[in-house]
Design an enzyme around this catalytic site. Structure first.
Site, mmCIF file in Angstrom:
data_model
loop_
_atom_site.group_PDB
_atom_site.id
_atom_site.type_symbol
_atom_site.label_atom_id
_atom_site.label_comp_id
_atom_site.label_asym_id
_atom_site.label_seq_id
_atom_site.Cartn_x
_atom_site.Cartn_y
_atom_site.Cartn_z
ATOM 1 C CD GLU A 96 43.804 43.916 34.732
ATOM 2 O OE1 GLU A 96 44.459 43.191 33.953
ATOM 3 O OE2 GLU A 96 44.244 44.292 35.842
ATOM 4 C CD GLU B 16 46.171 39.954 37.321
ATOM 5 O OE1 GLU B 16 47.410 39.848 37.344
ATOM 6 O OE2 GLU B 16 45.517 39.945 36.283
#
Length: 796
Positions: free
Chosen positions: A455, A383
């Site tokens: 995710e 991320e």
């Protein structure tokens, strides 16, 4: 030939490192003996501060170096030391390693006093102020500390196989084993290389080669070899030997457990051995209650078993760092596809920090590239923002060291710079009532490359085991919705849900108690209702009902939303032995799942016709009204239901009060006789499993143990003990939070406290073996409200 010695006993530990600890003469009275894997600080289950494990600690181990080792190569390997380790031999610093998630080896050859006692010391820094990944900013997981994986010493000849990297080339008809060998030959010996592909004791294929180069390749065609896949995780042993040219005897040998397979992400999905396959997985943290990362091989493998055999998955992502080889070995053996990645969480540090990230990439690839389960390298910090300079280097490193695998990099950014082979994206679009995922074209501009959801769910809807029924059910439906919509997108290779199990986290995250309740299981790996969405994809018969059928659990005492999750041919629902309805997979609104959750929409069946004498048309009209009211309440009825009510009044002469009487009689059960609901799963016309929902009368403990046979091998063994409070029908009691008392006997000890409280009717503990002790052992679990349960172990 090489010899390996497990070095997990004989260590001394201190929470406070002193420079003098590296010297043989140091007074060890203030150190305590420990066994590896070891954590620098055991923690409570919740409500603890992450500073407790942040320290500079010290480890020492005395050992004899026999005279026969002289002239050999002697090296010690640390499989995991969190997070910066400085290694000393008899006072001399020989190595510093700055990654808590990869192994490292210290060459002791020229620093030992042969025939004498030697000292190995480790200064271990587990502070989160270190300028290495994943540190530098907030992190949504605890990072712990300690020599938390195993340590071993290896003695080999000076001329040896330094590395053997295996990969599959060729095609499906004629696979070719390609082995890149690195040979250390300081003495210039004359030798040849022999290699065999062995299936048990049988050598299926063999070849020989001769070279003086330090790096070279062997190529061996293996036609007819059985290919590795999640459905058939066939493993072979590839034995590579160095043969002395004069004597013809092998003087060095390595065995690699290897699976032959062809894996590729393409624009339209993921292909394994030429067949398109949807990836269905979860993210896994390697942490456990009380001891953080420090669990032995058996419990690492147990997690793989839960993921594959209980949850029915075909993949796992090792978020957000490389994990134990014991876990990866189990993934190889069980058939779990693995997406592994370099350590990190959002933050990118300075140039020194980035250099370490590149080194981490190199270590990850070199150390894990022989695992057939690994299908993708994660070479971005999870991320993080785009950083073309850094990620050009990490991609180049991975491709250079392993040309057989593609790269990915987990991001939450749409249309970010794609230097990798696969766009891996955390898709948190779904919030309960909207689509489950973004189409690929909305996320990446490069439609020619593969696309994978790394995710989903997670922080969008954390659920505790003791949350109310509606929240637990919504959690289940959110996972089902995302899985369903991803299954409906042909060009999405698959997905990894967030996440496998709840985990301890920093104060910046979680629910204030240092726990992220993002898992489909709790921290002990007890399943929450959402887990059933995944288990229903497996082969074992699954039947779960989302509700306890207690009206008082819902606002206004409505029945609420009730869902059946099953992979049976059908499920028959009964009320007090009267059939209400038979449900089929086609009744599920999740049309892209073979066995999606099915809503219960009939609590009456034919009771109005049989007991009230209603004609079918009238019974059907009344049923629609009552079943709607049961699920959604009697206020704000929609036009279609109001129309049915008008029909009942005008055509059948019914009064509003009649509906109330019928509702209370057939649905509400308020103050009436106890109601029992039974759900029968049917396969091939036979009832194969039943779930009964009735008022709880007896509470008992349902205890599952990962293994009752504990065997000390490289180090101590341990067993996971999962505990659920259940009623007489085996249903978990989510509001039974009473204390449990643990008592051991024999050669085992508890990991964690001897008194715990169940949370959401679930909990657990661990037991471990003791040094030099074998025999029969037991764990007895007491509760003030249940009969005690005793689990018996055999310790070998």
């Amino acid at each position: 030939m090489r010899k390996r010695y497990d070095w997990n006993d004989g260590w001394l530990f201190s929470e406070r490192f002193e420079d003098a600890m590296t010297e043989p003469a140091y007074d060890e009275d203030n150190m305590r003996p420990v066994r590896l894997p070891h954590t620098v600080k055991e923690t409570p289950f919740d409500y603890f501060d992450e500073s407790c494990y942040q320290m500079v600690s010290g480890y020492r181990r005395r050992f004899a170096a026999p005279k026969e080792w002289e002239g050999k190569r002697v090296a010690v390997t640390f499989c995991g030391a969190a997070h910066e380790a400085a290694v000393y031999v008899s006072g001399e610093k020989i190595l510093t390693h700055s990654c808590g998630y990869t192994a490292f080896t210290a060459d002791l050859t020229d620093r030992l006093r042969y025939g004498e006692e030697n000292l190995l010391a480790v200064r271990l820094d587990s502070r989160e102020s270190l300028n290495i990944p994943p540190f530098g900013h907030v992190i949504d997981y605890m990072t712990y500390g300690g020599l938390y994986r195993e340590v071993f010493l290896e003695v080999t000849e000076r001329t040896r196989i330094a590395d053997a990297f295996l990969r599959t080339e060729g095609d499906l008809q004629t696979p070719v084993l390609v082995t890149r060998l690195e040979i250390e030959d300081p003495d210039g010996l004359a030798f040849r290389v022999r290699q065999q592909v062995r299936d048990g004791e049988t050598a299926r294929f063999s070849c020989e080669g001769q070279t003086g180069a330090p790096v070279f390749e062997l190529r061996m065609a293996v036609p007819g070899i059985e290919l590795w896949s999640p459905d058939n995780p066939k493993l072979y042993t590839v034995r590579t030997e160095l043969i002395d040219a004069a004597s013809g005897e092998a003087f060095d040998s390595t065995d690699v457990r290897f699976g032959f397979r062809f894996a590729r992400f393409r624009a339209d999905g993921f292909y394994l051995n030429g067949e398109k396959r949807k990836i269905v997985g979860l993210n896994r943290h390697q942490s456990y209650p009380y001891v953080g990362y420090a669990m032995p091989a058996s419990l690492q493998a147990f997690d793989a078993r839960v993921l594959k055999e209980e949850l029915g998955l075909n993949a796992v992502r090792t978020s957000h760092y490389p994990q134990s080889h014991a876990f990866l070995d189990a993934c190889d053996a069980l058939g779990l596809l693995v997406f592994t990645e370099i350590p990190g969480w959002q933050h990118i540090g300075d140039s020194a920090w980035q250099e370490q990230a590149v080194r981490n990439t190199e270590e990850m690839v070199v150390q894990y590239r022989n695992h057939p389960s690994v299908i993708l390298w994660g070479v971005r910090i999870n991320e993080s923002q785009d950083n073309d300079e850094l990620y050009t280097r990490t991609n180049e490193t991975a491709r250079r060291l392993d040309p057989s695998r593609q790269t990915g990099g987990v991001r939450y950014l749409k249309k970010s710079h794609l230097l990798e082979d696969v766009y891996t994206y955390n898709d948190f679009l779904h919030s309960g009532s909207n689509p489950g995922c973004e189409p690929k074209k909305n996320v990446t501009s490069d439609m020619a490359k593969g696309y994978l959801v790394s995710e989903y769910c997670g922080h969008m809807y954390p659920v505790k085991p003791y949350d109310d029924e509606e929240q637990r059910t919504s959690h289940l439906l959110r996972h089902a919705k995302v899985l369903n919509d991803i299954a409906g997108e042909d060009d999405i290779a698959g997905s990894f849900g967030w996440c496998f199990a709840d985990y301890n986290t920093h104060k910046d995250f979680g629910s204030g108690d240092r726990i992220c309740y993002h898992g489909v299981t709790d921290m002990f790996r007890n399943p929450k209702p959402a887990a059933s969405v995944y288990t229903a994809m497996g082969d074992d018969t699954v039947l779960e009902v989302s509700s306890s059928m207690d009206i008082g659990e819902h606002p206004a005492s409505n029945r609420g939303s009730v869902w059946i999750v099953s992979n049976a041919d059908s499920v028959r629902m009964y009320k007090n032995d009267r059939l209400l309805k038979e449900y089929f997979p086609s009744d599920s609104p999740f049309k892209h799942l073979a066995h999606g959750p099915v809503p219960v929409d009939d609590f009456i069946g034919k009771a109005l016709e049989e007991d009230e004498g209603f004609r079918p048309e009238k019974a059907e009209a009344v049923k629609k009204i009552l079943n709607y009211a049961a699920r959604y309440g009697r206020d704000h009825l929609p036009p279609a239901i109001l129309a049915q009510a008008a029909k009942c009044v005008l055509r059948y002469g019914m009064k509003p009060g009649d509906a109330v009487i019928l509702y209370n009689k057939y649905i509400g059960d308020w103050g009436g006789a106890a109601t029992e609901y039974r759900f029968d799963a049917v396969k091939n016309g036979q009832v194969v499993k039943s779930v009964v929902k009735a008022p709880a009368g007896i509470v008992s403990l349902d205890v599952k143990v990962s293994s009752t046979e504990l065997i000390e091998r490289a180090t101590y063994d341990a067993a996971a003990v999962r505990i659920r409070a259940v009623d007489e029908h085996g249903n978990v009691l989510p509001f039974f939070n009473e204390p449990l008392f643990f008592e051991t006997a024999g050669p085992v000890a508890l990991i964690g406290p001897s008194v715990v409280s169940l949370k959401g009717g679930m909990g657990g503990t661990y037991v471990k073996t003791l040094p030099d002790k074998t025999g029969e052992a037991s764990l007895t679990i007491h509760s003030l409200q249940t009969e005690p349960v005793t689990i018996r172990f055999t310790v070998k």
